[in-house]
Design a protein around this motif. Structure first.
Motif, mmCIF file in Angstrom:
data_model
loop_
_atom_site.group_PDB
_atom_site.id
_atom_site.type_symbol
_atom_site.label_atom_id
_atom_site.label_comp_id
_atom_site.label_asym_id
_atom_site.label_seq_id
_atom_site.Cartn_x
_atom_site.Cartn_y
_atom_site.Cartn_z
ATOM 1 N N HIS A 1 20.581 43.231 52.365
ATOM 2 C CA HIS A 1 21.633 42.701 51.503
ATOM 3 C C HIS A 1 22.954 42.707 52.256
ATOM 4 O O HIS A 1 23.159 43.537 53.143
ATOM 5 N N GLY A 2 23.838 41.825 51.854
ATOM 6 C CA GLY A 2 25.194 41.790 52.376
ATOM 7 C C GLY A 2 26.182 41.897 51.225
ATOM 8 O O GLY A 2 25.791 41.993 50.059
ATOM 9 N N PRO A 3 27.472 41.874 51.542
ATOM 10 C CA PRO A 3 28.502 42.006 50.507
ATOM 11 C C PRO A 3 28.595 40.764 49.631
ATOM 12 O O PRO A 3 28.520 39.636 50.120
ATOM 13 N N LEU A 4 28.755 40.995 48.320
ATOM 14 C CA LEU A 4 28.863 39.888 47.366
ATOM 15 C C LEU A 4 30.142 39.989 46.552
ATOM 16 O O LEU A 4 30.601 41.086 46.236
ATOM 17 N N ASP A 5 30.665 38.812 46.192
ATOM 18 C CA ASP A 5 31.732 38.729 45.201
ATOM 19 C C ASP A 5 31.105 38.863 43.818
ATOM 20 O O ASP A 5 29.872 38.815 43.664
ATOM 21 N N SER A 6 31.920 38.987 42.792
ATOM 22 C CA SER A 6 31.418 39.211 41.436
ATOM 23 C C SER A 6 30.502 38.092 40.941
ATOM 24 O O SER A 6 29.612 38.328 40.136
ATOM 25 N N ASP A 7 30.680 36.857 41.453
ATOM 26 C CA ASP A 7 29.849 35.729 41.021
ATOM 27 C C ASP A 7 28.526 35.625 41.774
ATOM 28 O O ASP A 7 27.741 34.725 41.537
ATOM 29 N N GLY A 8 28.263 36.558 42.701
ATOM 30 C CA GLY A 8 27.018 36.552 43.463
ATOM 31 C C GLY A 8 27.104 35.801 44.786
ATOM 32 O O GLY A 8 26.136 35.768 45.534
ATOM 33 N N SER A 9 28.254 35.214 45.084
ATOM 34 C CA SER A 9 28.412 34.519 46.370
ATOM 35 C C SER A 9 28.796 35.525 47.459
ATOM 36 O O SER A 9 29.259 36.632 47.174
ATOM 37 N N ILE A 10 28.603 35.138 48.700
ATOM 38 C CA ILE A 10 28.911 36.011 49.831
ATOM 39 C C ILE A 10 30.404 36.331 49.841
ATOM 40 O O ILE A 10 31.244 35.442 49.750
ATOM 41 N N ALA A 11 30.720 37.622 49.951
ATOM 42 C CA ALA A 11 32.114 38.071 49.966
ATOM 43 C C ALA A 11 32.662 38.057 51.384
ATOM 44 O O ALA A 11 31.966 38.418 52.329
ATOM 45 N N GLY A 12 33.911 37.641 51.519
ATOM 46 C CA GLY A 12 34.602 37.704 52.793
ATOM 47 C C GLY A 12 35.410 38.974 52.867
ATOM 48 O O GLY A 12 35.466 39.734 51.893
ATOM 49 N N PRO A 13 36.021 39.221 53.992
ATOM 50 C CA PRO A 13 36.004 38.385 55.187
ATOM 51 C C PRO A 13 34.684 38.500 55.939
ATOM 52 O O PRO A 13 33.982 39.502 55.832
ATOM 53 N N LEU A 14 34.374 37.445 56.685
ATOM 54 C CA LEU A 14 33.158 37.390 57.484
ATOM 55 C C LEU A 14 33.517 37.569 58.953
ATOM 56 O O LEU A 14 34.654 37.366 59.355
ATOM 57 N N GLY A 15 32.525 37.930 59.733
ATOM 58 C CA GLY A 15 32.736 38.054 61.170
ATOM 59 C C GLY A 15 32.353 39.426 61.692
ATOM 60 O O GLY A 15 31.641 40.190 61.037
ATOM 61 N N LYS A 16 32.858 39.710 62.873
ATOM 62 C CA LYS A 16 32.525 40.943 63.583
ATOM 63 C C LYS A 16 33.520 42.053 63.277
ATOM 64 O O LYS A 16 34.728 41.852 63.378
ATOM 65 N N VAL A 17 32.978 43.227 62.918
ATOM 66 C CA VAL A 17 33.817 44.395 62.673
ATOM 67 C C VAL A 17 34.363 44.854 64.023
ATOM 68 O O VAL A 17 33.644 44.933 65.002
ATOM 69 N N GLY A 18 35.657 45.139 64.051
ATOM 70 C CA GLY A 18 36.315 45.536 65.290
ATOM 71 C C GLY A 18 36.974 44.368 65.997
ATOM 72 O O GLY A 18 37.784 44.561 66.893
ATOM 73 N N LYS A 19 36.634 43.153 65.577
ATOM 74 C CA LYS A 19 37.242 41.937 66.144
ATOM 75 C C LYS A 19 37.883 41.113 65.031
ATOM 76 O O LYS A 19 39.078 40.893 65.028
#
Length: 161
Positions: A44-62
């Motif tokens: 699983h990944g992070p979701l917003d309340s509506d079930g869509s993918i939550a941002g921000p996206l990308g690489k942690v540390g960058k």
């Protein structure tokens, strides 16, 4: 209302809607597979309340700070709880969290993967408490994740009938 749902409410946490896949993406596996007294939870990944993918996206540390990665891991825990609720009908059926495997999208300059995945583990401990929320865990860094997610986490739980 179940004990776990009351605990979520007391902590000011809300489960997101079921996962909305991006357009054109077809699911060919279950989010939760139940076998006997265990539930195996797909990544699983992070979701917003509506079930869509939550941002921000990308690489942690960058692209994301450590704190944003930690928050993404917390949102991932809520997404996983939402999938468990759909599969089990009641989050109180989770007897204990057994194992968690966390992947952090990063490059070679970042190595604080456990601190990111702590966002997941901390939330599960807050919601389920001591024995029930305690789990074995791995946290690794990877070169990329689907949809540029900052974290992806899978787990295994022991369930009650």
């Amino acid at each position: 209302m179940s004990h776990i749902e009351s605990q979520l409410q007391r902590l000011g946490l809300k489960l997101p809607a079921p996962i909305l896949l991006p357009p054109g993406v077809k699911l060919s596996f279950p989010w939760v597979h139940i076998s006997g007294s265990r539930a195996y939870i797909s990544g699983h990944g992070p979701l917003d309340s509506d079930g869509s993918i939550a941002g921000p996206l990308g690489k942690v540390g960058k692209d994301l700070s450590l704190e944003e990665g930690y928050r993404a891991a917390r949102l991932t825990a809520l997404a996983m709880l939402a999938s468990l609720k759909v599969a089990l009908g009641d989050l109180d059926r989770v007897d204990s969290w057994l194992r968690v495997f966390g992947m952090v999208n990063t490059d070679s300059s970042f190595n604080s993967y456990p601190l990111v995945i702590n966002g997941f583990s901390d939330l599960i401990a807050e919601v389920y408490g001591g024995e029930r929320g305690s789990h074995a865990r791995s946290a690794i860094g990877v070169a990329g994740l689907p949809f540029d997610l900052p974290v992806e986490i899978e787990a295994e739980v022991l369930i009650r009938p």
